[in-house]
Design a protein around this motif. Structure first.
Motif, PDB file in Angstrom:
ATOM      1  N   PRO A 208       0.797  -1.174  -0.069  1.00  0.00           N
ATOM      2  CA  PRO A 208      -0.044   0.062   0.010  1.00  0.00           C
ATOM      3  C   PRO A 208       0.715   1.283  -0.008  1.00  0.00           C
ATOM      4  CG  PRO A 208      -0.564  -1.494   1.863  1.00  0.00           C
ATOM      5  CD  PRO A 208       0.686  -1.887   1.214  1.00  0.00           C
ATOM      6  N   SER A 209       0.027   2.366  -0.239  1.00  0.00           N
ATOM      7  CA  SER A 209       0.951   3.610  -0.110  1.00  0.00           C
ATOM      8  C   SER A 209       1.165   4.006   1.389  1.00  0.00           C
ATOM      9  CB  SER A 209      -0.026   4.796  -0.773  1.00  0.00           C
ATOM     10  OG  SER A 209      -1.228   4.817  -0.258  1.00  0.00           O
ATOM     11  N   ILE A 210       2.045   4.872   1.597  1.00  0.00           N
ATOM     12  CA  ILE A 210       2.469   5.179   3.146  1.00  0.00           C
ATOM     13  C   ILE A 210       1.963   6.400   3.367  1.00  0.00           C
ATOM     14  CG2 ILE A 210       4.351   5.357   4.572  1.00  0.00           C
ATOM     15  CD1 ILE A 210       6.184   3.784   2.763  1.00  0.00           C
ATOM     16  N   VAL A 211       1.220   6.452   4.760  1.00  0.00           N
ATOM     17  CA  VAL A 211       0.782   7.578   5.502  1.00  0.00           C
ATOM     18  C   VAL A 211       1.483   7.794   6.706  1.00  0.00           C
ATOM     19  CG1 VAL A 211      -1.385   7.646   4.362  1.00  0.00           C
ATOM     20  CG2 VAL A 211      -1.290   6.359   6.393  1.00  0.00           C
ATOM     21  N   ASP A 212       1.635   8.735   7.278  1.00  0.00           N
ATOM     22  CA  ASP A 212       1.883   9.078   8.569  1.00  0.00           C
ATOM     23  C   ASP A 212       1.016   8.483   9.731  1.00  0.00           C
ATOM     24  OD1 ASP A 212       4.186  10.709   7.734  1.00  0.00           O
ATOM     25  OD2 ASP A 212       3.049  12.546   8.004  1.00  0.00           O
ATOM     26  N   THR A 213       1.736   8.011  10.837  1.00  0.00           N
ATOM     27  CA  THR A 213       0.903   7.131  11.779  1.00  0.00           C
ATOM     28  C   THR A 213      -0.229   8.197  12.301  1.00  0.00           C
ATOM     29  OG1 THR A 213       2.788   5.835  12.344  1.00  0.00           O
ATOM     30  CG2 THR A 213       1.041   6.376  14.083  1.00  0.00           C
ATOM     31  N   PHE A 214       0.015   9.404  12.657  1.00  0.00           N
ATOM     32  CA  PHE A 214      -0.822  10.433  13.167  1.00  0.00           C
ATOM     33  C   PHE A 214      -1.251  11.357  11.700  1.00  0.00           C
ATOM     34  CE2 PHE A 214       2.015   9.082  16.538  1.00  0.00           C
ATOM     35  CZ  PHE A 214       0.810   8.858  17.467  1.00  0.00           C
ATOM     36  N   SER A 215      -2.311  11.104  11.168  1.00  0.00           N
ATOM     37  CA  SER A 215      -2.365  12.109   9.952  1.00  0.00           C
ATOM     38  C   SER A 215      -4.083  11.755   9.429  1.00  0.00           C
ATOM     39  CB  SER A 215      -1.409  11.689   8.901  1.00  0.00           C
ATOM     40  OG  SER A 215      -1.848  10.399   8.586  1.00  0.00           O
ATOM     41  N   ASN A 216      -4.402  12.638   8.562  1.00  0.00           N
ATOM     42  CA  ASN A 216      -5.882  12.185   7.930  1.00  0.00           C
ATOM     43  C   ASN A 216      -5.558  11.390   6.959  1.00  0.00           C
ATOM     44  OD1 ASN A 216      -7.860  12.165   6.270  1.00  0.00           O
ATOM     45  ND2 ASN A 216      -8.242  14.220   6.389  1.00  0.00           N
ATOM     46  N   PHE A 447      -4.888  13.070  18.358  1.00  0.00           N
ATOM     47  CA  PHE A 447      -3.865  14.014  18.077  1.00  0.00           C
ATOM     48  C   PHE A 447      -3.798  14.111  16.380  1.00  0.00           C
ATOM     49  CE2 PHE A 447       0.786  13.691  17.205  1.00  0.00           C
ATOM     50  CZ  PHE A 447       1.080  15.119  17.317  1.00  0.00           C
ATOM     51  N   GLY A 448      -3.941  12.753  15.869  1.00  0.00           N
ATOM     52  CA  GLY A 448      -3.780  12.708  14.327  1.00  0.00           C
ATOM     53  C   GLY A 448      -4.672  13.568  13.556  1.00  0.00           C
ATOM     54  N   THR A 449      -5.880  14.061  14.159  1.00  0.00           N
ATOM     55  CA  THR A 449      -6.996  14.973  13.474  1.00  0.00           C
ATOM     56  C   THR A 449      -6.604  16.521  13.722  1.00  0.00           C
ATOM     57  OG1 THR A 449      -9.024  15.081  12.758  1.00  0.00           O
ATOM     58  CG2 THR A 449      -8.817  15.162  15.114  1.00  0.00           C
ATOM     59  N   GLY A 450      -5.731  16.623  14.781  1.00  0.00           N
ATOM     60  CA  GLY A 450      -5.231  18.143  15.178  1.00  0.00           C
ATOM     61  C   GLY A 450      -6.023  18.588  16.226  1.00  0.00           C
ATOM     62  N   TYR A 451      -6.867  17.587  17.039  1.00  0.00           N
ATOM     63  CA  TYR A 451      -7.595  18.249  18.155  1.00  0.00           C
ATOM     64  C   TYR A 451      -6.876  18.501  18.982  1.00  0.00           C
ATOM     65  CZ  TYR A 451     -11.078  18.730  22.061  1.00  0.00           C
ATOM     66  OH  TYR A 451     -11.719  19.380  23.032  1.00  0.00           O
ATOM     67  N   TYR A 452      -5.954  17.645  19.435  1.00  0.00           N
ATOM     68  CA  TYR A 452      -4.699  17.954  20.339  1.00  0.00           C
ATOM     69  C   TYR A 452      -3.657  18.426  19.736  1.00  0.00           C
ATOM     70  CZ  TYR A 452      -7.505  14.525  23.375  1.00  0.00           C
ATOM     71  OH  TYR A 452      -8.587  14.124  23.935  1.00  0.00           O
ATOM     72  N   SER A 453      -2.841  19.365  20.218  1.00  0.00           N
ATOM     73  CA  SER A 453      -1.705  19.937  19.710  1.00  0.00           C
ATOM     74  C   SER A 453      -0.594  19.421  20.003  1.00  0.00           C
ATOM     75  CB  SER A 453      -1.440  21.531  20.304  1.00  0.00           C
ATOM     76  OG  SER A 453      -1.279  21.367  21.621  1.00  0.00           O
ATOM     77  N   SER A 454      -0.577  18.241  20.800  1.00  0.00           N
ATOM     78  CA  SER A 454       0.637  17.562  21.080  1.00  0.00           C
ATOM     79  C   SER A 454       0.042  16.204  21.650  1.00  0.00           C
ATOM     80  CB  SER A 454       1.699  18.146  22.132  1.00  0.00           C
ATOM     81  OG  SER A 454       1.010  18.128  23.482  1.00  0.00           O
ATOM     82  N   LEU A 455       1.002  15.275  21.813  1.00  0.00           N
ATOM     83  CA  LEU A 455       0.961  14.037  22.581  1.00  0.00           C
ATOM     84  C   LEU A 455       0.586  14.130  23.937  1.00  0.00           C
ATOM     85  CD1 LEU A 455       2.832  11.193  20.398  1.00  0.00           C
ATOM     86  CD2 LEU A 455       0.412  11.483  20.272  1.00  0.00           C
ATOM     87  N   GLU A 456       1.455  15.019  24.515  1.00  0.00           N
ATOM     88  CA  GLU A 456       1.128  15.395  25.852  1.00  0.00           C
ATOM     89  C   GLU A 456      -0.095  15.681  26.268  1.00  0.00           C
ATOM     90  OE1 GLU A 456       5.208  14.918  24.395  1.00  0.00           O
ATOM     91  OE2 GLU A 456       3.922  16.245  24.151  1.00  0.00           O
ATOM     92  N   GLU A 457      -0.485  16.687  25.428  1.00  0.00           N
ATOM     93  CA  GLU A 457      -2.070  17.151  25.614  1.00  0.00           C
ATOM     94  C   GLU A 457      -3.152  15.961  25.662  1.00  0.00           C
ATOM     95  OE1 GLU A 457      -5.449  20.366  23.811  1.00  0.00           O
ATOM     96  OE2 GLU A 457      -3.137  20.309  23.131  1.00  0.00           O
TER      97      GLU A 457
END
Length: 493
Positions: A208-216, A447-457
C-alpha cells in the motif's frame, strides 16, 4: 468532539468512545461475546476471516454509539489498534482473496530462515533490525510459493488494521511502523527494503501507499458513516499495531520508558532513540508510533510466552478453591527469595528470549520438610517478575534503559507482590494506569486529526492509579534471589 478507538484482536474486537475535552470514556463494548474462531488447517497454522473482524466491529461500534447517545456530527476522528504481523490479501475489488494468516501462524518460519541466510545475517540485522523470521513478508512469500493462483489475484496486501481502515474509508494505505512490523522496512535507507522484495520476488506494487501514523488517512465513506451513525466528515487519523499502541495508551513515547503487560504471556516494550539490534534476535525492533527519519524512536519488543500462565496453572492445580487475591496474600507470608525455592515459568513453548529454547516450567530447590504452598506461590510470582527483568537486561544492551515501567491495572499487575518484586529487581518506578488499547487508539486519533496540539495534551486525562517505587531495603534481597534464579535458569540452557 468525540473520538472513536477501535482495537482489532484475535479473540474479539473492541470499540470505545472518548470525550476529547475531558479525556473520559463515555462507552465501550466488544464483540463477539465468545472468542472469535481461529482456523488451523494444519498444525502450526492460524487463520481468520477478515470480514469476521469487520462484521463484529460494526456491532461494537453501533453498541457504543447507542449507549453514549451523543451528537453524531461531533464524532469526527477514528483510531485503530490491531493484532500485529497478520497478512490480508485483497483483489482489485478490495475483497479478500483468502483468509488472513495471523500473528500466531508459524508456517513461514523456514521462509524467514532462508531469507536470513540469503540476504545475510549482518545485512538483515543492520538494515531490518530483525531476522525476516515468521513475519508478514515471509507469510506473503509462503502464499507466493504454495498458492500461485491466489497470489496472482492479489492487488494489495495489508496488515489487519490497514484492512479495517480500508473498509471504513475505501483507501488502501499503511504506515512506516506497520511496514517495519512486517519486515518490509529498511532503517538504513529509510525506505521499503529492496533486499526483502528481491529475495522473495515480491513486487513493490503489492504494498500500500504510506501515510503518517498520526494524520488524515482517509475520510469515512458516506454509506459507512450513515450505517454506523457518525459524521460524514469523520476521518481515520491514527493506526498502529497492538504493542506499539499499548505503549501509546500508557504514554510511553520517550527513551527509557517501558510499557508492559502480564497476562498469559508477557510483553515488555521499551522505547530507544538508538538504531540498534540484538545480534541474537532475542528481542525485536520496530518503528514506534512517533518514529520519524529525523527523530529516532524504536520500539524494542520482548515477548515471553510463559509468564502469567504459570500463576494460572498454580491457581488451577495447586491453590484449588483459592481466589487470586487469596493466593497473593498467602505468597506474601513468605520472605523475599521464598526460602531458596526458584520457579522457571517457561512452560508455554519455545522462548525467543532464550534463543528459541523450550526449557519448560520448573520448581527448583523444593525441600519437602520445609516448604509449603506459600513458598511455591511466592517463588512463581518472583520467577515471573525475574523473567521480565531477564529480558530487560537484554534490552539494555541495545539502548533501552528502564527508568519508568508503565502498565494497565490488570492481570499480574493486580498483585502487589508481583509489582513490588518487579520494581525492586529492576530499580525502576512502576506506574499503573486505567486505560486499554481502544482508549489509546482514540487519543491517538485526537492527535492525528489535530484536536490535540501534542501527544502530551492527548494524555492529560490519563488516570494514574498507583505508583510503586523500589524499596532500597528490599532491593538487595531481591537481587540476591534473582541471582539464584538465573543460576537455575542457566542450568537449563
Amino acid at each position: 468532539m468525540y473520538l472513536l478507538g477501535l482495537d482489532i484482536g484475535s479473540s474479539s474486537v473492541k470499540a470505545s468512545l472518548l470525550d476529547a475535552k475531558s479525556g473520559k470514556c463515555l462507552s465501550t463494548d466488544f464483540y463477539p461475546k465468545k472468542e472469535m474462531e481461529i482456523t488451523a488447517h494444519k498444525l502450526g497454522w492460524a487463520e481468520q476471516d477478515p470480514q469476521m473482524w469487520w462484521q463484529n466491529l460494526k456491532l461494537a461500534i453501533k453498541s457504543v454509539i447507542a449507549k453514549a447517545q451523543v451528537d453524531k456530527e461531533k464524532m469526527k476522528a477514528i483510531g485503530i489498534s490491531y493484532q500485529m504481523h497478520g497478512l490480508v490479501c485483497v483483489d482489485k475489488n478490495l475483497e479478500p482473496v483468502r483468509s488472513s494468516i495471523i500473528w500466531c501462524d508459524s508456517r513461514a518460519v523456514s521462509m524467514g530462515e532462508d531469507a536470513f541466510q540469503n540476504i545475510g545475517k549482518e545485512k538483515c540485522l543492520s538494515h531490518l533490525l530483525n531476522s525476516p523470521g515468521n513475519f508478514t513478508a515471509s507469510k506473503l512469500a509462503w502464499v507466493k510459493e504454495n498458492e500461485t493462483d491466489i497470489y496472482n489475484k492479489i492487488y494489495k496486501i495489508m496488515l489487519p488494521g490497514d484492512f479495517i481502515a480500508m473498509k471504513l474509508t475505501g483507501e488502501v494505505c499503511t504506515t512506516v511502523s506497520g511496514l517495519s512490523e512486517g519486515i518490509f522496512w529498511d532503517f538504513k535507507n529509510q525506505n521499503i527494503s529492496e533486499d526483502v522484495l528481491n529475495n522473495y520476488g515480491i513486487s513493490r506494487n503489492l504494498l500500500p501507499s504510506i501515510v503518517d501514523t498520526f494524520s488524515n488517512q482517509g475520510k469515512v465513506l458516506p454509506d459507512i458513516a450513515n450505517e454506523l451513525g457518525f459524521s460524514e466528515n469523520a476521518v481515520v487519523s491514527y493506526r498502529a499495531g497492538d504493542q506499539p499502541n499499548n505503549a501509546l495508551s500508557l504514554n510511553v513515547l520517550k527513551p527509557g520508558e517501558i510499557a508492559t503487560t502480564a497476562g498469559t504471556s508477557g510483553v515488555v516494550y521499551g522505547v530507544s532513540d538508538e538504531v540498534k539490534y540484538d545480534p541474537y534476535s532475542r528481542v525485536n525492533s520496530f518503528a514506534h508510533v512517533n518514529h520519524t527519519d529525523e527523530n529516532t524512536r524504536l520500539g524494542i519488543l520482548l515477548c515471553i510466552n510463559g509468564t502469567g500462565i504459570m500463576n494460572s496453572w498454580l491457581h488451577k492445580n495447586v491453590a484449588k478453591g483459592m481466589s487470586y487475591p487469596e493466593m497473593n496474600d498467602l505468597a506474601n507470608t513468605v520472605p523475599v527469595g521464598a526460602d531458596g525455592v526458584s520457579v522457571l515459568p517457561f512452560g508455554n513453548g519455545a522462548e525467543r528470549v532464550l534463543n528459541n529454547r523450550e526449557v519448560g516450567a520448573k520448581i527448583a530447590n523444593l525441600n519437602l520438610n520445609r516448604h509449603t504452598d506459600a513458598h511455591v506461590l511466592r517463588a512463581a510470582q518472583e520467577g515471573i517478575a525475574f523473567s521480565f527483568y531477564y529480558g530487560m537486561e537484554i534490552m539494555k544492551e541495545i539502548g533501552v534503559k528502564p527508568d519508568v515501567i508503565r502498565a494497565g491495572n490488570a492481570n499480574m499487575f493486580l498483585s502487589p507482590l508481583f509489582r513490588e518484586t518487579l520494581a525492586n529487581v529492576s530499580g525502576a518506578v512502576i506506574e499503573l494506569y486505567d486505560t486499554d488499547g481502544s482508549l489509546g487508539a482514540a487519543r491517538g486519533a485526537g492527535f492525528g486529526t489535530g484536536y490535540y496540539s501534542s501527544l502530551e495534551e492527548a494524555f492529560n486525562g490519563l488516570e494514574k492509579i498507583a505508583t510503586i517505587k523500589p524499596n532500597d531495603s528490599m532491593r538487595k534481597e531481591t537481587l540476591k534471589a534473582y541471582s539464584c534464579w538465573t543460576n537455575e535458569l542457566n542450568k537449563n540452557l
